[in-house]
Design an enzyme around this catalytic site. Sequence first.
Site, PDB file in Angstrom:
ATOM      1  N   TYR A   1      54.242  80.441  66.181  1.00 41.15           N
ATOM      2  CA  TYR A   1      55.180  81.556  66.249  1.00 41.15           C
ATOM      3  C   TYR A   1      54.949  82.431  65.020  1.00 41.15           C
ATOM      4  O   TYR A   1      55.349  82.079  63.910  1.00 41.15           O
ATOM      5  CB  TYR A   1      56.624  81.077  66.254  1.00 41.15           C
ATOM      6  CG  TYR A   1      57.061  80.269  67.448  1.00 41.15           C
ATOM      7  CD1 TYR A   1      56.281  80.158  68.590  1.00 41.15           C
ATOM      8  CD2 TYR A   1      58.279  79.604  67.423  1.00 41.15           C
ATOM      9  CE1 TYR A   1      56.709  79.409  69.675  1.00 41.15           C
ATOM     10  CE2 TYR A   1      58.723  78.854  68.512  1.00 41.15           C
ATOM     11  CZ  TYR A   1      57.923  78.753  69.621  1.00 41.15           C
ATOM     12  OH  TYR A   1      58.352  77.998  70.694  1.00 41.15           O
TER      13      TYR A   1
ATOM     14  N   PRO B   1      66.136  78.543  78.441  1.00 39.25           N
ATOM     15  CA  PRO B   1      67.397  78.010  78.982  1.00 39.25           C
ATOM     16  C   PRO B   1      68.280  79.091  79.583  1.00 39.25           C
ATOM     17  O   PRO B   1      69.173  78.785  80.372  1.00 39.25           O
ATOM     18  CB  PRO B   1      68.060  77.365  77.759  1.00 39.25           C
ATOM     19  CG  PRO B   1      67.512  78.125  76.591  1.00 39.25           C
ATOM     20  CD  PRO B   1      66.083  78.426  76.969  1.00 39.25           C
TER      21      PRO B   1
ATOM     22  N   THR C   1      67.460  86.590  82.149  1.00 40.10           N
ATOM     23  CA  THR C   1      67.766  86.995  83.525  1.00 40.10           C
ATOM     24  C   THR C   1      69.063  86.386  84.056  1.00 40.10           C
ATOM     25  O   THR C   1      69.642  86.919  84.998  1.00 40.10           O
ATOM     26  CB  THR C   1      66.621  86.610  84.477  1.00 40.10           C
ATOM     27  OG1 THR C   1      66.473  85.179  84.472  1.00 40.10           O
ATOM     28  CG2 THR C   1      65.313  87.252  84.032  1.00 40.10           C
TER      29      THR C   1
END
Length: 288
Positions: free
Chosen positions: A64, A212, A217
């Site tokens: 990351y 999660p 969405t």
Amino acid sequence: MTDTAAPSTFRLGSELPVRRLGYGTVHLTGRGAWGPRGSDSNATAVLRRAVELGVTLVDTADNYGPGMAEERVAAALHPYAEDLVVATKGGVVRTSAEAWHVAGRPEQLRAMCEASLRRLRVERIDLYQLHRLDPDVAMAEQLGALAELRDAGKVRHVGLDSVTAEQLRAALDLDIVPIVSVQNRYNVLDRVSEPLLELCEERGIAFLPWFPLGNGTLPDNPVCAEIAKAHGATPSQIALAWLLHHSPVLCPTPGTGSVAHLEENLAAAGVRLTADDLARLDALTDRR
């Protein structure tokens, strides 16, 4: 209708307690987990607020940034609270926002772990997860490298990311190193990994679901929205509360770069869903 309470903690490897609702750091980096997102001071504020609100599981990864998320965790939280578990991952090399290269040779995994130790400023990583199984390297070799790191005291516990139930079972059957966690895509609308979750429940293995909230969405789902209105909550909080109610091994670590959004997410631990709520949410399986 009776409200049901979800257990708030889980013990990694049956001995290391964490609060089940944690925090993930991917949104402290830019699009595709590449480069920075926001300022260092904002990242510090989010991480410190997470710990203030009781988070004891912070999930990050060496790629990351790459490297940036681990560095931001250390800058904000080191020296770490005694009860704080910092989980990181290795086994993937990044060359751009779109390019992910699986790298599971033992010498690569050892080098990645050493780099994470330096960035996190620790002598031992609480939970070190293989970010991807390398299809070009025998599973036994990859797990053997993790076992060596554990035996050397550089890793406390070992986990796997993005595996099938069959792959997890194979890893457990090899019995080279204890597997205490998995990370796979999973949420109230996406349960392809249900067989993996069932195996984790059988073996007492933590399941850290990524996406999660369905990558943003789930708030659009009308059932989540309707249940949220009844509880004075947000649809995102309902989706996280469902995970906590659905299985005692699910340990979601939703990510955000916003203090306000962090506070909203963590408040989901206080939402007590009814049996009717759970039945309606369970029925959403695989609906898009």
